[in-house]
Scaffold this motif. Sequence first.
Motif, short mmCIF file in Angstrom:
data_model
loop_
_atom_site.label_atom_id
_atom_site.label_comp_id
_atom_site.label_asym_id
_atom_site.label_seq_id
_atom_site.Cartn_x
_atom_site.Cartn_y
_atom_site.Cartn_z
N PRO A 3 -4.67 -3.72 2.44
CA PRO A 3 -4.60 -2.29 2.71
C PRO A 3 -5.41 -1.91 3.96
O PRO A 3 -6.44 -2.51 4.24
N GLU A 14 0.83 -1.20 0.00
CA GLU A 14 0.00 0.00 0.00
C GLU A 14 0.87 1.25 0.00
O GLU A 14 1.78 1.39 0.82
N LEU A 63 -7.36 3.19 2.44
CA LEU A 63 -7.36 3.28 0.98
C LEU A 63 -8.68 3.82 0.43
O LEU A 63 -9.76 3.46 0.89
#
Length: 285
Positions: A231, A210, A234
């Motif tokens: 992630p 990420e 996000l």
Amino acid sequence: MILASTALIVTGGFVFSFKEVGGKSFEKETSFEADSIEEVEINNESWDIEFKNTKSKKITIEVEGKQKDKKKDPVTIKNDGKKIEMNQKDQKGILEGFSFGKKGTIYISIPKNEIDTITLNNSFGDIKMKDVATKNIVISNDSGAEKIEGLSADKGKFTSKDGEFSLKDSSLKALTVASTTGDNYITSVTSPKMKVTSTEGEVTIKNSKEGESLFVETKSGDIAVSYQEAPTSLMLTANSHSSDITVKLNSFKKKKDTEQSKEGIIGDAANKLEVLSKEGTIKIN
């Protein structure tokens, strides 16, 4: 007997012509103190290029290939102050339209973090690179295959008209990849800012970490993005005219969910993933 002799002469003539076209062997080796060089620029027409790391404090260039024109070297190397410039130009032969095996290879050994900029303008040769560390790298490629592994750089810019691009086990602060025709494979690459675009060809990004921003776009090609670890923060946007989008991410909260568009967030959405394809499937996991 006369006919047989004529056939031998003709056949022998062709064999002789092929040998002349192939040219004589050409070998060259030169070294430069790395601490006095800031930039290496290569302008290559058709030979293969291989970059590798060296523990030496010197930049070493080795050339192995064929020379057709006795008066001109197929590869020239100049040292202009803090810059090394290398030029490879094909030499014309009698049967230039035919290809008889590999023309030549240029080997470049570079100490880690000693060179500020590596620039390669490549037409048709294949490119290999392993364990190279530099501040900036710019590769412009017409139709050769690119296989890069273990690259470390602040900025990397790769453009290609045709040919497969592969980047693996690398780390860049900013990465830009743009291709016209050809597939792009990016595996286990760490980059907080990554942009990958393609006109025709698939884009596959595996084991991604990420980062601040990841943008992927194709006009005609499938896109697959997979994360090494799920992630945690996000903002995701995925659009495709093909009506085939799959998103499988933990804690993904959908804000928009249609056949051609999916939008949503994970956590406080501090980072961004944007994936666009006019004609291609999209898979994110």
